[in-house]
Motif scaffolding. Structure first.
Motif, PDB file in Angstrom:
ATOM      1  N   ARG A 288       0.960  -1.029   0.174  1.00 57.41           N
ATOM      2  CA  ARG A 288       0.104   0.032  -0.135  1.00 57.41           C
ATOM      3  C   ARG A 288       1.094   1.316  -0.082  1.00 57.41           C
ATOM      4  O   ARG A 288       2.176   1.186   0.370  1.00 57.41           O
ATOM      5  CB  ARG A 288      -1.022   0.015   1.074  1.00 57.41           C
ATOM      6  CG  ARG A 288      -0.495   0.162   2.524  1.00 57.41           C
ATOM      7  CD  ARG A 288       0.702   0.116   3.184  1.00 57.41           C
ATOM      8  NE  ARG A 288       0.946   0.293   4.406  1.00 57.41           N
ATOM      9  CZ  ARG A 288       1.613   1.424   4.943  1.00 57.41           C
ATOM     10  NH1 ARG A 288       2.197   2.253   4.181  1.00 57.41           N
ATOM     11  NH2 ARG A 288       1.543   1.391   6.325  1.00 57.41           N
TER      12      ARG A 288
ATOM     13  N   ALA B 136       0.340   5.137   1.592  1.00 57.70           N
ATOM     14  CA  ALA B 136      -0.494   5.729   2.513  1.00 57.70           C
ATOM     15  C   ALA B 136      -0.211   7.214   3.095  1.00 57.70           C
ATOM     16  O   ALA B 136       0.287   7.516   3.884  1.00 57.70           O
ATOM     17  CB  ALA B 136      -0.565   4.704   4.172  1.00 57.70           C
ATOM     18  N   PRO B 137      -0.369   7.825   1.953  1.00 55.12           N
ATOM     19  CA  PRO B 137      -0.013   9.450   2.018  1.00 55.12           C
ATOM     20  C   PRO B 137      -0.914  10.144   3.208  1.00 55.12           C
ATOM     21  O   PRO B 137      -2.121   9.811   3.142  1.00 55.12           O
ATOM     22  CB  PRO B 137      -0.138  10.184   0.610  1.00 55.12           C
ATOM     23  CG  PRO B 137      -1.338   8.993   0.160  1.00 55.12           C
ATOM     24  CD  PRO B 137      -1.011   7.866   0.668  1.00 55.12           C
ATOM     25  N   SER B 138      -0.179  11.222   3.658  1.00 53.64           N
ATOM     26  CA  SER B 138      -1.091  12.002   4.571  1.00 53.64           C
ATOM     27  C   SER B 138      -1.522  13.373   3.700  1.00 53.64           C
ATOM     28  O   SER B 138      -0.706  13.828   3.216  1.00 53.64           O
ATOM     29  CB  SER B 138      -0.536  12.428   5.930  1.00 53.64           C
ATOM     30  OG  SER B 138      -0.029  11.337   6.448  1.00 53.64           O
TER      31      SER B 138
ATOM     32  N   GLU C 103      -4.266   8.963   4.661  1.00 57.34           N
ATOM     33  CA  GLU C 103      -4.395   8.967   6.180  1.00 57.34           C
ATOM     34  C   GLU C 103      -4.771  10.401   6.656  1.00 57.34           C
ATOM     35  O   GLU C 103      -3.937  11.315   7.033  1.00 57.34           O
ATOM     36  CB  GLU C 103      -2.755   8.548   6.601  1.00 57.34           C
ATOM     37  CG  GLU C 103      -2.474   7.125   6.011  1.00 57.34           C
ATOM     38  CD  GLU C 103      -1.759   6.250   7.120  1.00 57.34           C
ATOM     39  OE1 GLU C 103      -0.656   6.787   7.431  1.00 57.34           O
ATOM     40  OE2 GLU C 103      -2.046   5.154   7.132  1.00 57.34           O
TER      41      GLU C 103
ATOM     42  N   TYR D  23      -1.391   8.024  15.049  1.00 55.78           N
ATOM     43  CA  TYR D  23      -0.831   7.227  13.793  1.00 55.78           C
ATOM     44  C   TYR D  23      -0.620   5.816  13.992  1.00 55.78           C
ATOM     45  O   TYR D  23      -0.978   5.220  12.855  1.00 55.78           O
ATOM     46  CB  TYR D  23       0.105   8.205  13.047  1.00 55.78           C
ATOM     47  CG  TYR D  23       1.324   7.381  12.159  1.00 55.78           C
ATOM     48  CD1 TYR D  23       0.826   7.027  11.005  1.00 55.78           C
ATOM     49  CD2 TYR D  23       2.632   7.087  12.867  1.00 55.78           C
ATOM     50  CE1 TYR D  23       1.827   6.251  10.249  1.00 55.78           C
ATOM     51  CE2 TYR D  23       3.251   6.183  12.034  1.00 55.78           C
ATOM     52  CZ  TYR D  23       2.973   5.900  10.693  1.00 55.78           C
ATOM     53  OH  TYR D  23       3.858   5.302  10.118  1.00 55.78           O
TER      54      TYR D  23
ATOM     55  N   VAL E  36      -2.586   3.231  11.815  1.00 54.70           N
ATOM     56  CA  VAL E  36      -1.818   2.418  10.742  1.00 54.70           C
ATOM     57  C   VAL E  36      -1.843   0.839  10.693  1.00 54.70           C
ATOM     58  O   VAL E  36      -2.367   0.140   9.983  1.00 54.70           O
ATOM     59  CB  VAL E  36      -0.362   2.819  10.584  1.00 54.70           C
ATOM     60  CG1 VAL E  36       0.586   1.840   9.726  1.00 54.70           C
ATOM     61  CG2 VAL E  36      -0.187   4.106  10.011  1.00 54.70           C
TER      62      VAL E  36
ATOM     63  N   ARG F 194       7.916   2.153   2.683  1.00 56.57           N
ATOM     64  CA  ARG F 194       7.668   3.627   3.008  1.00 56.57           C
ATOM     65  C   ARG F 194       8.964   4.229   3.189  1.00 56.57           C
ATOM     66  O   ARG F 194      10.236   3.674   3.060  1.00 56.57           O
ATOM     67  CB  ARG F 194       6.774   3.740   3.997  1.00 56.57           C
ATOM     68  CG  ARG F 194       7.273   3.128   5.460  1.00 56.57           C
ATOM     69  CD  ARG F 194       6.114   3.089   6.461  1.00 56.57           C
ATOM     70  NE  ARG F 194       6.835   2.254   7.718  1.00 56.57           N
ATOM     71  CZ  ARG F 194       6.119   2.083   8.838  1.00 56.57           C
ATOM     72  NH1 ARG F 194       4.962   2.388   8.714  1.00 56.57           N
ATOM     73  NH2 ARG F 194       6.496   1.214   9.748  1.00 56.57           N
TER      74      ARG F 194
ATOM     75  N   LEU G 118      10.074   6.551   8.752  1.00 59.07           N
ATOM     76  CA  LEU G 118       9.384   5.690   9.496  1.00 59.07           C
ATOM     77  C   LEU G 118       9.884   4.517  10.259  1.00 59.07           C
ATOM     78  O   LEU G 118       9.257   3.658  10.701  1.00 59.07           O
ATOM     79  CB  LEU G 118       8.042   5.346   8.857  1.00 59.07           C
ATOM     80  CG  LEU G 118       7.314   6.857   8.396  1.00 59.07           C
ATOM     81  CD1 LEU G 118       6.237   6.589   7.521  1.00 59.07           C
ATOM     82  CD2 LEU G 118       6.548   7.527   9.582  1.00 59.07           C
TER      83      LEU G 118
HETATM   84  N1  GLU Z   1       0.809   8.625   6.336  1.00 60.47           N
HETATM   85  C1  GLU Z   1       2.393   8.466   6.465  1.00 60.47           C
HETATM   86  C2  GLU Z   1       2.941   9.588   5.842  1.00 60.47           C
HETATM   87  O1  GLU Z   1       2.459  10.176   5.087  1.00 60.47           O
HETATM   88  C3  GLU Z   1       2.818   7.215   5.952  1.00 60.47           C
HETATM   89  C4  GLU Z   1       2.431   5.969   6.846  1.00 60.47           C
HETATM   90  C5  GLU Z   1       3.170   4.523   6.515  1.00 60.47           C
HETATM   91  O2  GLU Z   1       3.483   4.469   5.414  1.00 60.47           O
HETATM   92  O3  GLU Z   1       3.133   3.796   7.334  1.00 60.47           O
HETATM   93  O4  GLU Z   1       4.112   9.942   6.233  1.00 60.47           O
END
Ligand code: GLU
Length: 296
Positions: free
Chosen positions: A6, A8-10, A42, A170, A174, A188, A192
């Motif tokens: 996946r 998962a952009p904020s 997100e 978060y 997640v 990612r 992170l």
């Molecule tokens: N939403 C997070 C971000 O944009 C990424 C989360 C993830 O990939 O676990 O930095």
């Protein structure tokens, strides 16, 4: 088991070069294994969001020929899932209310030391909710970097799962989402790496097998700061995607020959899928890209 990855952009702003790298890396890793590639927005933290950013992000992915599988999932529509889990933990005594301010925690050395663990605070004040850390994770295996360490004080902390202002944390969202969406691997940015320890702890506390992890190099600006929406990293161009696509693929370790550069966008992406290998990724976790005026 079939692969499910996946992106998962904020939605705190439009996609910039760093987020394009994360989108492409997760896409290539999923599609090179005939997997699914999901997109999850997100939108957990409205004060940090920019109106219209979710649509902009999705438009950009389409403009770069990064087509996702299934429906886009929005965290703002999944509060019930997060709340239910928190209530279960509260009832079991696994989670508790906490009134410590950030200032007080800073004054006691920067880490929360369990001050409210046995206070039995009731939940009618605007308290934060913390999870009792019963499964600290001090290291994990990354597909590229091998074993990565998590600082002990961070791993041991009873971390916040719901903030005092009522926003869900978060890490909790997640992990609950990745479990609910049957994600098998998380790809990612290397920013992170640290939260990964807490996320694996959550899998263990929830009785689930953790996913595997691949952290991609993080793009830094010329001052050594992470390219981010908060730092006002420039949005990438939707009308002329090729230059940024090629730069991002170079950043991910592809050798972009002039033949490839002349191909159509869809052909470049398909070529990326068939040639992708984790070992091509640079070893460093942080890199300042050198953009050329003529990428090809
Ligand atoms: N939403 C997070 C971000 O944009 C990424 C989360 C993830 O990939 O676990 O930095």
């Amino acid at each position: 088991m079939s692969y499910i990855g996946r992106f998962a952009p904020s939605p705190s702003g439009p996609l910039h070069f760093g987020s394009l790298v994360a989108a492409l890396g997760s896409y290539f890793q999923a599609k090179s294994q005939q997997g699914q590639w999901l997109v999850r927005i997100e939108d957990l933290d409205p004060p940090r969001e920019m109106a219209g950013a979710s649509e902009l992000i999705l438009n950009t992915l389409e403009a770069y020929q990064l087509h996702w599988d299934g429906e886009v999932v929005y965290q703002s529509q999944r509060h019930g899932l997060y709340q239910q889990q928190i209530e279960q933990w509260l009832q079991q005594g696994q989670a508790y209310y906490c009134q410590c301010t950030r200032k007080a925690i800073k004054a006691s050395g920067g880490f929360y030391l369990g001050t409210c663990r046995n206070e039995k605070l009731a939940g009618n004040e605007p308290y934060a909710i913390r999870l009792k850390m019963t499964h600290p994770v001090y290291h994990f295996d990354d597909q590229k970097h091998g074993q990565l360490a998590i600082p002990k004080a961070l791993a041991d902390e009873d971390f916040i799962i719901k903030r005092r202002d009522g926003l869900f944390a978060y890490n909790l969202a997640v992990v609950l989402d990745d479990i609910d969406q049957d994600v098998t691997e998380v790809v990612r940015g290397a920013d992170l790496i640290e939260p990964t320890g807490r996320q694996i702890s959550l899998y263990q506390m929830l009785g689930h097998q953790p996913v595997s992890y691949l952290h991609l190099p993080l793009a830094l600006d010329e001052h050594g700061n992470k390219l981010s929406k908060q730092n006002h990293a420039p949005a990438i161009d939707n009308n002329n995607p090729k230059p940024a696509l090629i730069e991002a693929m170079r950043f991910l370790g592809f050798e972009m020959s002039s033949d490839i550069c002349q191909a159509s966008l869809a052909e470049i992406i398909a070529w990326g899928v068939s040639n992708w290998q984790i070992k091509q990724l640079p070893n460093s976790t942080e890199i300042t890209p050198r953009f050329s005026n003529r990428p090809c």
